[in-house]
Scaffold this motif. Structure first.
Motif, PDB file in Angstrom:
ATOM      1  N   GLN A  18      36.065  -7.833 -30.239  1.00 43.09           N
ATOM      2  CA  GLN A  18      36.683  -7.048 -31.299  1.00 43.09           C
ATOM      3  C   GLN A  18      36.418  -7.646 -32.680  1.00 43.09           C
ATOM      4  OE1 GLN A  18      37.187  -4.079 -30.251  1.00 43.09           O
ATOM      5  NE2 GLN A  18      39.346  -3.846 -30.730  1.00 43.09           N
ATOM      6  N   ARG A  19      36.343  -8.964 -32.769  1.00 47.85           N
ATOM      7  CA  ARG A  19      36.139  -9.614 -34.059  1.00 47.85           C
ATOM      8  C   ARG A  19      34.692  -9.549 -34.529  1.00 47.85           C
ATOM      9  NH1 ARG A  19      39.758 -15.025 -32.716  1.00 47.85           N
ATOM     10  NH2 ARG A  19      41.802 -14.001 -32.801  1.00 47.85           N
ATOM     11  N   MET A  20      33.761  -9.364 -33.624  1.00 49.53           N
ATOM     12  CA  MET A  20      32.350  -9.320 -33.989  1.00 49.53           C
ATOM     13  C   MET A  20      32.064  -8.033 -34.761  1.00 49.53           C
ATOM     14  SD  MET A  20      29.703 -11.370 -33.395  1.00 49.53           S
ATOM     15  CE  MET A  20      30.020 -12.146 -31.813  1.00 49.53           C
ATOM     16  N   PRO A  21      31.385  -8.112 -35.913  1.00 53.95           N
ATOM     17  CA  PRO A  21      31.058  -6.895 -36.662  1.00 53.95           C
ATOM     18  C   PRO A  21      30.235  -5.933 -35.807  1.00 53.95           C
ATOM     19  CG  PRO A  21      30.626  -8.855 -37.983  1.00 53.95           C
ATOM     20  CD  PRO A  21      30.923  -9.329 -36.583  1.00 53.95           C
ATOM     21  N   PRO A  22      30.528  -4.634 -35.858  1.00 55.51           N
ATOM     22  CA  PRO A  22      29.794  -3.684 -35.008  1.00 55.51           C
ATOM     23  C   PRO A  22      28.302  -3.638 -35.305  1.00 55.51           C
ATOM     24  CG  PRO A  22      31.130  -2.533 -36.642  1.00 55.51           C
ATOM     25  CD  PRO A  22      31.545  -3.969 -36.683  1.00 55.51           C
ATOM     26  N   HIS A  23      27.927  -3.972 -36.541  1.00 58.05           N
ATOM     27  CA  HIS A  23      26.507  -3.955 -36.895  1.00 58.05           C
ATOM     28  C   HIS A  23      25.718  -5.011 -36.121  1.00 58.05           C
ATOM     29  CE1 HIS A  23      28.800  -2.213 -40.216  1.00 58.05           C
ATOM     30  NE2 HIS A  23      27.741  -1.449 -40.448  1.00 58.05           N
ATOM     31  N   VAL A  24      26.387  -6.101 -35.735  1.00 57.59           N
ATOM     32  CA  VAL A  24      25.715  -7.132 -34.933  1.00 57.59           C
ATOM     33  C   VAL A  24      25.304  -6.557 -33.583  1.00 57.59           C
ATOM     34  CG1 VAL A  24      26.030  -9.335 -33.731  1.00 57.59           C
ATOM     35  CG2 VAL A  24      26.902  -9.034 -36.067  1.00 57.59           C
ATOM     36  N   TYR A  25      26.202  -5.774 -32.989  1.00 53.01           N
ATOM     37  CA  TYR A  25      25.874  -5.161 -31.704  1.00 53.01           C
ATOM     38  C   TYR A  25      24.716  -4.189 -31.845  1.00 53.01           C
ATOM     39  CZ  TYR A  25      30.277  -7.167 -30.162  1.00 53.01           C
ATOM     40  OH  TYR A  25      31.276  -8.044 -29.852  1.00 53.01           O
ATOM     41  N   PHE A  26      24.684  -3.495 -32.980  1.00 49.54           N
ATOM     42  CA  PHE A  26      23.567  -2.564 -33.180  1.00 49.54           C
ATOM     43  C   PHE A  26      22.238  -3.315 -33.273  1.00 49.54           C
ATOM     44  CE2 PHE A  26      20.475  -0.283 -35.612  1.00 49.54           C
ATOM     45  CZ  PHE A  26      20.457   0.941 -34.963  1.00 49.54           C
ATOM     46  N   VAL A  27      22.212  -4.441 -33.978  1.00 47.47           N
ATOM     47  CA  VAL A  27      20.975  -5.210 -34.101  1.00 47.47           C
ATOM     48  C   VAL A  27      20.486  -5.669 -32.731  1.00 47.47           C
ATOM     49  CG1 VAL A  27      19.972  -7.353 -34.986  1.00 47.47           C
ATOM     50  CG2 VAL A  27      21.410  -5.949 -36.474  1.00 47.47           C
ATOM     51  N   VAL A  28      21.411  -6.155 -31.904  1.00 52.03           N
ATOM     52  CA  VAL A  28      21.044  -6.565 -30.540  1.00 52.03           C
ATOM     53  C   VAL A  28      20.454  -5.382 -29.781  1.00 52.03           C
ATOM     54  CG1 VAL A  28      21.941  -7.379 -28.321  1.00 52.03           C
ATOM     55  CG2 VAL A  28      22.753  -8.405 -30.453  1.00 52.03           C
ATOM     56  N   SER A  29      21.114  -4.233 -29.889  1.00 52.46           N
ATOM     57  CA  SER A  29      20.618  -3.031 -29.227  1.00 52.46           C
ATOM     58  C   SER A  29      19.236  -2.656 -29.725  1.00 52.46           C
ATOM     59  CB  SER A  29      21.600  -1.872 -29.460  1.00 52.46           C
ATOM     60  OG  SER A  29      21.049  -0.659 -28.985  1.00 52.46           O
ATOM     61  N   ALA A  30      19.037  -2.723 -31.046  1.00 52.03           N
ATOM     62  CA  ALA A  30      17.758  -2.319 -31.635  1.00 52.03           C
ATOM     63  C   ALA A  30      16.605  -3.174 -31.129  1.00 52.03           C
ATOM     64  CB  ALA A  30      17.847  -2.395 -33.162  1.00 52.03           C
ATOM     65  N   VAL A  31      16.857  -4.477 -30.988  1.00 47.35           N
ATOM     66  CA  VAL A  31      15.806  -5.381 -30.511  1.00 47.35           C
ATOM     67  C   VAL A  31      15.465  -5.093 -29.049  1.00 47.35           C
ATOM     68  CG1 VAL A  31      15.232  -7.788 -29.986  1.00 47.35           C
ATOM     69  CG2 VAL A  31      16.342  -7.201 -32.168  1.00 47.35           C
ATOM     70  N   PHE A  32      16.487  -5.027 -28.201  1.00 46.48           N
ATOM     71  CA  PHE A  32      16.236  -4.869 -26.771  1.00 46.48           C
ATOM     72  C   PHE A  32      15.859  -3.439 -26.400  1.00 46.48           C
ATOM     73  CE2 PHE A  32      18.331  -8.956 -26.614  1.00 46.48           C
ATOM     74  CZ  PHE A  32      17.664  -9.596 -25.584  1.00 46.48           C
ATOM     75  N   HIS A  33      16.201  -2.474 -27.265  1.00 46.01           N
ATOM     76  CA  HIS A  33      15.871  -1.075 -26.985  1.00 46.01           C
ATOM     77  C   HIS A  33      14.369  -0.891 -26.779  1.00 46.01           C
ATOM     78  CE1 HIS A  33      16.935   3.207 -27.036  1.00 46.01           C
ATOM     79  NE2 HIS A  33      15.805   3.398 -27.665  1.00 46.01           N
ATOM     80  N   TYR A  34      13.552  -1.684 -27.466  1.00 51.32           N
ATOM     81  CA  TYR A  34      12.099  -1.565 -27.333  1.00 51.32           C
ATOM     82  C   TYR A  34      11.434  -2.799 -26.743  1.00 51.32           C
ATOM     83  CZ  TYR A  34      12.558   2.773 -29.803  1.00 51.32           C
ATOM     84  OH  TYR A  34      12.920   4.054 -30.138  1.00 51.32           O
ATOM     85  N   LEU A  35      12.132  -3.932 -26.716  1.00 48.76           N
ATOM     86  CA  LEU A  35      11.563  -5.101 -26.050  1.00 48.76           C
ATOM     87  C   LEU A  35      11.394  -4.824 -24.561  1.00 48.76           C
ATOM     88  CD1 LEU A  35      10.617  -8.025 -26.074  1.00 48.76           C
ATOM     89  CD2 LEU A  35      13.007  -8.748 -25.822  1.00 48.76           C
ATOM     90  N   GLY A  36      12.426  -4.242 -23.950  1.00 52.25           N
ATOM     91  CA  GLY A  36      12.350  -3.897 -22.525  1.00 52.25           C
ATOM     92  C   GLY A  36      11.205  -2.942 -22.222  1.00 52.25           C
ATOM     93  N   LEU A 256      15.156   1.891 -35.562  1.00 53.50           N
ATOM     94  CA  LEU A 256      14.446   1.748 -34.294  1.00 53.50           C
ATOM     95  C   LEU A 256      12.928   1.910 -34.409  1.00 53.50           C
ATOM     96  CD1 LEU A 256      16.921   3.401 -31.769  1.00 53.50           C
ATOM     97  CD2 LEU A 256      16.688   0.998 -32.423  1.00 53.50           C
ATOM     98  N   PRO A 257      12.408   2.871 -35.193  1.00 56.36           N
ATOM     99  CA  PRO A 257      10.947   2.908 -35.337  1.00 56.36           C
ATOM    100  C   PRO A 257      10.385   1.616 -35.924  1.00 56.36           C
ATOM    101  CG  PRO A 257      11.916   4.952 -36.103  1.00 56.36           C
ATOM    102  CD  PRO A 257      13.052   4.013 -35.866  1.00 56.36           C
ATOM    103  N   ALA A 258      11.106   1.022 -36.879  1.00 52.78           N
ATOM    104  CA  ALA A 258      10.662  -0.244 -37.452  1.00 52.78           C
ATOM    105  C   ALA A 258      10.692  -1.335 -36.393  1.00 52.78           C
ATOM    106  CB  ALA A 258      11.547  -0.617 -38.636  1.00 52.78           C
ATOM    107  N   THR A 259      11.780  -1.379 -35.623  1.00 50.87           N
ATOM    108  CA  THR A 259      11.882  -2.372 -34.546  1.00 50.87           C
ATOM    109  C   THR A 259      10.766  -2.188 -33.532  1.00 50.87           C
ATOM    110  OG1 THR A 259      14.283  -2.337 -34.791  1.00 50.87           O
ATOM    111  CG2 THR A 259      13.412  -3.313 -32.780  1.00 50.87           C
TER     112      THR A 259
END
Length: 304
Positions: A18-36, A256-259
């Motif tokens: 809950q304390r983690m900024p939601p944008h941090v979760y988005f960055v993690v998602s953005a990286v792994f969304h295309y790394l996988g 995401l296109p940039a990522t």
């Protein structure tokens, strides 16, 4: 006393989440969304495309089953929530399959750019300020430059990418509904939907996936793809969606296109042209310009 000790680590973890900024979760998602998926492209040499897609979904379903045991929640859900989760599962099953068919034929960055186009419409619907309109224009211009599409050269790939784009927009819409549901937490809803998706996708991919069960290296690699593609980013999506308005999240997806372009360079050596680099800059500028309105902020439910 024992029960209290058992639940303490989970409560502590929930507080950290809950304390983690939601944008941090988005960055993690953005990286792994295309790394996988980039790793999946390398795996296509050992396992057929739809087989990799099904193994990705099945691996995620197993991980979620062990982690959340979501089937225990199904009897408690009302009919509307069950239909929502089943619909989301169908989207996940078909979206992952057509996405892999697309990246088998087109560069990762191109598929990502096409994937983004319907999503920007979601952001445009809620863009009520001049600054947000400018942000949208910059993001769309960036996507246009990133999309180096030659329809004559690969029409089937474009068709798969377009289908994936529509399904990705549906994924965001349904994912937000699950994330804000009062019947089930976002991650448990994702876990249930992923298990259903593995069943829905079974007839599509099991035939091509079967040889991997005799190839331990391919099977381990496919499991890694599943965790990188469907566990880490989708969980991160739910944690971000639960606390970001849909329009804000939709515009951030323009990253995401940039990522994908960066991942394509590093993993697949798909080097972009100058116009594509300018497109990346414009997309990032669009995200930076976007301003979330105070009235759009939502009270986050407990995502765990």
């Amino acid at each position: 006393m024992v029960e209290s000790l058992f639940h303490s680590p989970r409560r502590a973890a929930a507080r950290i989440v809950q304390r983690m900024p939601p944008h941090v979760y988005f960055v993690v998602s953005a990286v792994f969304h295309y790394l996988g998926p980039a790793l999946a492209v390398l795996l296509f040499a050992r396992v057929e495309v739809l087989g990799v897609a099904w193994l990705r979904i099945a691996t995620a379903a197993v991980v979620f089953a062990v982690w959340r045991r979501p089937w225990r929640l199904w009897p408690r859900l009302d009919r509307a929530t069950r239909w929502l989760l089943t619909g989301w599962a169908a989207v996940l099953a078909v979206m992952n399959s057509v996405f892999y068919l697309a990246i088998d034929r087109l560069p990762l960055g191109t598929v990502a750019a096409i994937e983004f186009l319907p999503v920007i419409v979601l952001a445009a619907v809620a863009a009520r300020t001049r600054r947000n309109v400018v942000a949208l224009v910059a993001a769309v211009a960036g996507v246009y430059l990133l999309t180096d599409v030659r329809l004559v050269a690969e029409p089937l790939g474009i068709a798969f990418a377009a289908a994936n784009a529509v399904l990705f927009a549906l994924y965001i819409v349904l994912g937000h509904r699950v994330a804000r549901s009062r019947q089930v937490s976002g991650i448990d809803g994702l876990a249930l939907s992923m298990m259903i998706a593995a069943v829905i996708a079974l007839p599509i991919g099991i035939g091509q996936a079967a040889p991997a069960f005799l190839d331990p290296v391919a099977l381990a690699a496919a499991a890694g793809v599943g965790i990188c593609s469907s566990v880490i980013p989708y969980v991160s999506d739910q944690l971000a969606m639960a606390r970001l308005p849909r329009a804000t999240y939709a515009l951030m997806v323009s990253l995401l296109p940039a990522t994908a372009t960066v991942v394509g360079i590093i993993v697949l050596t798909q080097v972009p042209a100058v116009a594509e680099v300018i497109g990346v800059v414009l997309v990032v500028a669009g995200v930076a310009l976007h301003q979330e309105r105070e009235t759009e902020r939502a009270e986050p439910p407990d995502p765990t």
